[in-house]
Design an enzyme around this catalytic site. Structure first.
Site, PDB file in Angstrom:
ATOM      1  N   HIS A   1      34.630   8.960 -20.603  1.00  0.00           N
ATOM      2  CA  HIS A   1      33.621   7.784 -21.051  1.00  0.00           C
ATOM      3  C   HIS A   1      34.454   6.364 -21.049  1.00  0.00           C
ATOM      4  CE1 HIS A   1      30.305  10.287 -22.533  1.00  0.00           C
ATOM      5  NE2 HIS A   1      31.149  11.030 -23.050  1.00  0.00           N
TER       6      HIS A   1
ATOM      7  N   ASP B   1      36.355  14.595 -22.914  1.00  0.00           N
ATOM      8  CA  ASP B   1      36.221  13.671 -24.088  1.00  0.00           C
ATOM      9  C   ASP B   1      37.056  14.051 -25.403  1.00  0.00           C
ATOM     10  OD1 ASP B   1      34.095  12.868 -22.954  1.00  0.00           O
ATOM     11  OD2 ASP B   1      32.482  13.600 -24.338  1.00  0.00           O
TER      12      ASP B   1
ATOM     13  N   ASP C   1      26.505  16.120 -21.443  1.00  0.00           N
ATOM     14  CA  ASP C   1      26.734  14.879 -20.397  1.00  0.00           C
ATOM     15  C   ASP C   1      28.019  15.213 -19.759  1.00  0.00           C
ATOM     16  OD1 ASP C   1      28.245  14.687 -22.894  1.00  0.00           O
ATOM     17  OD2 ASP C   1      28.660  12.903 -22.436  1.00  0.00           O
ATOM     18  N   HIS C   2      28.367  16.279 -19.555  1.00  0.00           N
ATOM     19  CA  HIS C   2      29.581  16.797 -18.511  1.00  0.00           C
ATOM     20  C   HIS C   2      29.298  17.941 -17.744  1.00  0.00           C
ATOM     21  CE1 HIS C   2      32.462  14.137 -21.079  1.00  0.00           C
ATOM     22  NE2 HIS C   2      31.448  14.189 -21.551  1.00  0.00           N
TER      23      HIS C   2
ATOM     24  N   HIS D   1      34.650  20.379 -20.872  1.00  0.00           N
ATOM     25  CA  HIS D   1      33.854  20.859 -21.974  1.00  0.00           C
ATOM     26  C   HIS D   1      32.203  21.151 -21.766  1.00  0.00           C
ATOM     27  CE1 HIS D   1      33.394  16.648 -22.807  1.00  0.00           C
ATOM     28  NE2 HIS D   1      32.584  17.033 -23.770  1.00  0.00           N
TER      29      HIS D   1
ATOM     30  N   HIS E   1      29.549  20.161 -23.314  1.00  0.00           N
ATOM     31  CA  HIS E   1      28.390  19.117 -23.671  1.00  0.00           C
ATOM     32  C   HIS E   1      27.711  18.772 -22.389  1.00  0.00           C
ATOM     33  CE1 HIS E   1      30.632  17.749 -27.756  1.00  0.00           C
ATOM     34  NE2 HIS E   1      29.650  18.696 -27.630  1.00  0.00           N
TER      35      HIS E   1
ATOM     36  N   HIS F   1      37.293  18.317 -30.048  1.00  0.00           N
ATOM     37  CA  HIS F   1      36.185  17.827 -29.756  1.00  0.00           C
ATOM     38  C   HIS F   1      35.046  19.085 -29.418  1.00  0.00           C
ATOM     39  CE1 HIS F   1      33.293  15.050 -27.935  1.00  0.00           C
ATOM     40  NE2 HIS F   1      33.190  15.724 -26.962  1.00  0.00           N
TER      41      HIS F   1
HETATM   42 FE    FE Z   1      30.934  13.228 -23.424  1.00  0.00          FE
HETATM   43 ZN    ZN Z   2      31.540  15.581 -25.066  1.00  0.00          ZN
END
Ligand code: FE
Ligand code: ZN
Length: 256
Positions: free
Chosen positions: A168, A130, A59-60, A55, A57, A113
């Site tokens: 995570h 996530d 942090d990915h 996805h 985001h 998400h």
């Molecule tokens: Fe994340």
């Molecule tokens: Zn995420």
């Protein structure tokens, strides 16, 4: 032989590396950042073959630009999301073919998400980003409870011995919440003890089988009497549909 390697990144993210042990080819799932990954690639003589994104985001996806500046490899990203650096858009029904790893992965659309989130899976493993976490699930940033509940239900259709790899390290805190929802669930208590022990030794608690998820993850248990009762009690309502139970415990977790 395929080896799945967790590379801890940022605060509590995992970048997952799928490595062909014989040839050192690797595919990279959700590169949060590039620095530690590029170091590892160099010191271990790894040969990147693809990036797979669950996805959009940050942090990915944060490492994509730096990795592809060094290695000209395909970047698989969700069809319904916009990710900078994408070369191949994929969605449910598509297959990612990684001949260097002798591996093919299927795609599931798992919105909730984020609105276009996807998971990558075969008969042995699933990379859930996530959406489904070990003992928990992601927040609904872009989706509705019926949508997220339907997405989580898709994971339940995969075989029990499928290994879940998520984005995570949240297992311990997720299990503390699970124990609050189902105080009498012994499998939750046992799993919490094991997870705490692993974290004390700085070991990942991931992967986990879908079998243990079905026994301990409250978000996969919205049809179980114990979970329905807990959700009813928490909201003071009589919740009739599984996605209403899901919404109640997701809201409960948000304020936990
Ligand atoms: Fe994340
Ligand atoms: Zn995420």
């Amino acid at each position: 032989m395929l080896e799945i390697i967790p590379l801890p990144a940022l605060k509590d993210n995992y970048i997952w590396l799928l490595k062909n042990k014989a040839s050192s080819h690797v595919a990279i799932v959700d590169p949060s950042e590039a620095t530690s990954l590029l170091n590892m690639i160099e010191t271990e003589g790894l040969i990147p073959v693809a990036i797979m994104i669950t996805h959009h985001h940050w942090d990915h996806v944060g490492g994509i630009a730096e990795i592809t500046a060094k290695y000209d490899i395909p970047v698989y990203t969700p069809k319904k999301e916009s990710v900078e650096g994408s070369t191949n858009l994929v969605g449910e029904g598509d297959i990612v073919s990684l001949p260097e790893l002798d591996l093919e992965l299927n795609i599931l659309d798992v919105p909730g998400h984020t609105s276009g989130a996807i998971a990558y899976y075969n008969e042995e493993m699933v990379f859930s980003g996530d959406t489904l976490f070990t003992a928990g699930c992601g927040r609904m940033f872009e989706g509705t409870p019926p949508q997220m509940h339907a997405s989580l239900s898709k994971f339940k259709t995969l075989p029990d011995d499928t290994l879940l790899y998520c984005g995570h390290e949240y297992t311990v805190s997720n299990l503390k919440f699970a124990a609050t929802v189902e105080p009498e669930n012994k499998a939750v208590q046992e799993r919490l003890l094991k997870a705490k022990r692993l974290r004390e030794q700085n070991q990942p608690t991931i992967p986990a089988t879908l079998a243990i998820e079905k026994e301990t993850n409250p978000f996969l248990r919205c049809e179980k009497t114990n979970v329905i009762d807990a959700a009813n009690q928490h909201t003071g309502k009589i919740l009739e549909k599984a996605h209403e139970v899901f919404a109640a415990i997701r809201g409960w977790k948000d304020s936990f």
